[in-house]
Design an enzyme around this catalytic site. Sequence first.
Site, short mmCIF file in Angstrom:
data_model
loop_
_atom_site.label_atom_id
_atom_site.label_comp_id
_atom_site.label_asym_id
_atom_site.label_seq_id
_atom_site.Cartn_x
_atom_site.Cartn_y
_atom_site.Cartn_z
N SER A 95 -19.87 23.30 31.59
CA SER A 95 -20.16 24.57 32.26
C SER A 95 -19.23 24.86 33.44
O SER A 95 -18.03 24.97 33.26
CB SER A 95 -21.62 24.52 32.69
OG SER A 95 -22.02 25.71 33.26
N ASP A 153 -19.15 31.96 34.10
CA ASP A 153 -18.86 30.55 34.38
C ASP A 153 -18.10 29.97 33.18
O ASP A 153 -17.78 30.68 32.22
CB ASP A 153 -20.14 29.76 34.72
CG ASP A 153 -20.99 29.48 33.50
OD1 ASP A 153 -20.86 30.21 32.50
OD2 ASP A 153 -21.78 28.53 33.53
N GLU A 209 -32.16 32.98 36.88
CA GLU A 209 -31.94 32.17 38.06
C GLU A 209 -30.99 32.97 38.95
O GLU A 209 -30.16 33.74 38.43
CB GLU A 209 -31.30 30.83 37.70
CG GLU A 209 -32.25 29.91 36.95
CD GLU A 209 -31.71 28.49 36.81
OE1 GLU A 209 -32.40 27.57 37.24
OE2 GLU A 209 -30.61 28.32 36.27
N ASN A 238 -28.45 32.10 40.27
CA ASN A 238 -27.06 31.77 39.95
C ASN A 238 -26.48 32.61 38.79
O ASN A 238 -25.32 32.45 38.44
CB ASN A 238 -26.93 30.28 39.64
CG ASN A 238 -27.75 29.85 38.42
OD1 ASN A 238 -28.04 30.65 37.53
ND2 ASN A 238 -28.12 28.58 38.38
N ARG A 258 -34.59 20.09 47.47
CA ARG A 258 -34.89 19.47 46.17
C ARG A 258 -33.72 18.56 45.76
O ARG A 258 -32.56 18.86 46.11
CB ARG A 258 -35.15 20.51 45.08
CG ARG A 258 -34.07 21.55 44.93
CD ARG A 258 -34.33 22.49 43.79
NE ARG A 258 -34.01 21.91 42.49
CZ ARG A 258 -32.78 21.83 41.98
NH1 ARG A 258 -31.73 22.31 42.65
NH2 ARG A 258 -32.57 21.30 40.80
N GLY A 262 -30.36 18.14 39.98
CA GLY A 262 -30.46 17.55 38.66
C GLY A 262 -29.09 17.28 38.07
O GLY A 262 -28.96 16.64 37.03
N THR A 263 -28.04 17.77 38.72
CA THR A 263 -26.70 17.63 38.13
C THR A 263 -25.71 16.87 39.02
O THR A 263 -24.62 16.53 38.58
CB THR A 263 -26.08 19.01 37.83
OG1 THR A 263 -25.97 19.72 39.07
CG2 THR A 263 -26.94 19.82 36.88
N ARG A 268 -30.26 19.19 47.63
CA ARG A 268 -29.89 20.56 47.98
C ARG A 268 -30.86 21.13 49.00
O ARG A 268 -32.07 20.90 48.92
CB ARG A 268 -29.90 21.46 46.75
CG ARG A 268 -28.81 21.13 45.78
CD ARG A 268 -28.57 22.27 44.80
NE ARG A 268 -27.84 21.79 43.64
CZ ARG A 268 -26.53 21.56 43.62
NH1 ARG A 268 -25.80 21.79 44.71
NH2 ARG A 268 -25.94 21.10 42.53
C1 16G Z 1 -28.25 23.22 35.23
C2 16G Z 1 -29.26 24.16 34.65
C3 16G Z 1 -29.38 25.40 35.50
C4 16G Z 1 -29.72 25.00 36.90
C5 16G Z 1 -28.76 23.98 37.42
C6 16G Z 1 -29.26 23.42 38.72
C7 16G Z 1 -29.68 24.51 32.30
C8 16G Z 1 -29.07 24.87 30.99
N1 16G Z 1 -28.84 24.55 33.32
O1 16G Z 1 -26.98 23.78 35.24
O2 16G Z 1 -30.38 26.18 34.97
O3 16G Z 1 -29.69 26.11 37.75
O4 16G Z 1 -28.66 22.90 36.52
O5 16G Z 1 -28.42 22.42 39.15
O6 16G Z 1 -30.84 24.21 32.41
P1 16G Z 1 -28.87 21.45 40.28
O7 16G Z 1 -30.10 20.72 39.80
O8 16G Z 1 -27.70 20.59 40.52
O9 16G Z 1 -29.21 22.32 41.46
MG MG Z 2 -22.85 27.41 32.23
#
Ligand code: 16G
Ligand code: MG
Length: 550
Positions: free
Chosen positions: A66, A282, A377, A379, A505, A508-509, A514
């Site tokens: 992404s 994106d 979202e 974003n 929070r 998740g990535t 954050r």
């Molecule tokens: C991922 C999620 C997106 C979310 C982002 C938050 C999917 C397909 N994508 O990109 O929806 O806004 O994670 O990222 O679910 P973060 O947990 O790092 O803030």
């Molecule tokens: Mg994307």
Amino acid sequence: MEFGDVQLTGLKDYQKVDEIPIQYGTAGFRTKGSRLKHVIFRMGALAAIRSACKKGATIGVMITASHNPEEDNGVKLVDPMGEMLGPEWEQYATEIANVPDSEVGTALQKLTKNLGVTTLANSRVVFARDTRPSSPILAEALEAGIKAAGAQCQNFGLLTTPQLHYIVRCINSNGEYGKPTEDGYFEKLTEAFVKLRNIRKAKKMKKLETYKACLYLDAANGVGAGKVPILQSKLGELLQINLVNDGSGKLNHECGADFVKVQQKPPTGVNMAPGQRWASLDGDADRIVFYFIGTTDKQFHLLDGDKIATLVAGYLKDLVQATGLSLNLGLVQTAYANGSSTRYITDQLQVPVACVPTGVKHLHHKAQEFDIGVYFEANGHGTAIVSDTSYSSLKKASQDSTVSEEQREACDLLLSVIDLINQTVGDAISDLLLVEMILAALDWDVEQWNQAYTDLPNRQLKVKVKDRSVIQTTDAERKASSPIGLQSAIDQSVAKYSHSRSFVRPSGTEDIVRVYAEADSQDAADKLANEVAVLVFKMAGGLGEEPKLH
Ligand code: 16G
Ligand code: MG
């Protein structure tokens, strides 16, 4: 090595490069592309098992990271109706990705046995990839994994993530959702767009005075860039798209929807004239944000997912009303939605709003509770979904001679709008067409759209901590339930500023926490965000230097 009744041939080419654990998160696996070959090989086999569990329905696999930097990559599985992989399978994916090389066969065999799968010969997996340098090699690994499991597969090459979701749904609905090809995708979307845009002509309504069919589009040098010429060729004069970051530059580098949203500024190097309507995709084209420079104030203004959601919900609300059918329309947001947008939706549009945790699967799931559920979202990821029963009643009413002509027309119009929407997942190309269609229908320019409400100034920060899982949240991530005392400390900070709100929070990535804050001035939002970041740093084991106000 045995897996079911097939040999896991090729496994030796797909061995782990390190022993660092990896987790199937909100958007699948995501890390450096060089670490993913074995994971993706294994996911090929897992997708085959998933397909068998779904009675041979086709499963999709998308290779992309992404909006992440070019050297990253990722993989996610797509379920039969084009939705995200069922949450219970995220755990299986994580387990299979992490077992030692010598145990892959046994782990897969055990899983198939536990799930009652007896053969993988009827399993079908389709896949696609984005434009990252590591993607072709990873696509080979995926194909090897699918074939090693004995399943059938089809490689769709370069696609946007939402295109793959669409194709998976078309295949599994036996074409009812559309033709399962890229051509079919563009045909469905653009036919609906052309029809909706031409209604004005057919009805001899007055010419468009404010809306200009001209969009400047930053494609983040991603997979969406290559799709724009195809789109343009089908739109003719109905929309002229001027493409920048067309793939000749570095992917997501100082451009794209995430950059624009987070930095709250235009992509580096673009030349924006006041009043022009701009948008950024994106890297895998499942997010879009719009923006412009004001003609009077000469300031940069961002129209993010919240502004898109309100535009779409407002338009759909009027259209639903005109159909005379009692369909309940609702909007789903996350804690990141600007407080002004939530107030506008509730007070002005009078559309019910729900708040859910971050991640598309949560939004999508909640939106299914409405007859027509719009979710976005902040974003820029979002779409609208329509329940099967609502769709059938619209179809029926559109052909019912006892229904008034205006109501039948409204049903027909709404059906075309539904065709314009990719209901499987947020889709930047579909959202782009939807926004342009609505702006044209209202004869609005970008400034009129922006005037719906004024965003509260906000700030997002990241805090590095030793273990981000010490932060736990509740109330759709709006409150911290752990560590003890953090929430009351945040409440005290929030109380110092007016119209303010803040929450934290774990990402998740990324391996960070954050922080989000909003208040009635940018200065206050910055200060509040910094105070809360310091609280996280002190109470949740911050690493490195304490956050400072810039
Ligand atoms: C991922 C999620 C997106 C979310 C982002 C938050 C999917 C397909 N994508 O990109 O929806 O806004 O994670 O990222 O679910 P973060 O947990 O790092 O803030
Ligand atoms: Mg994307």
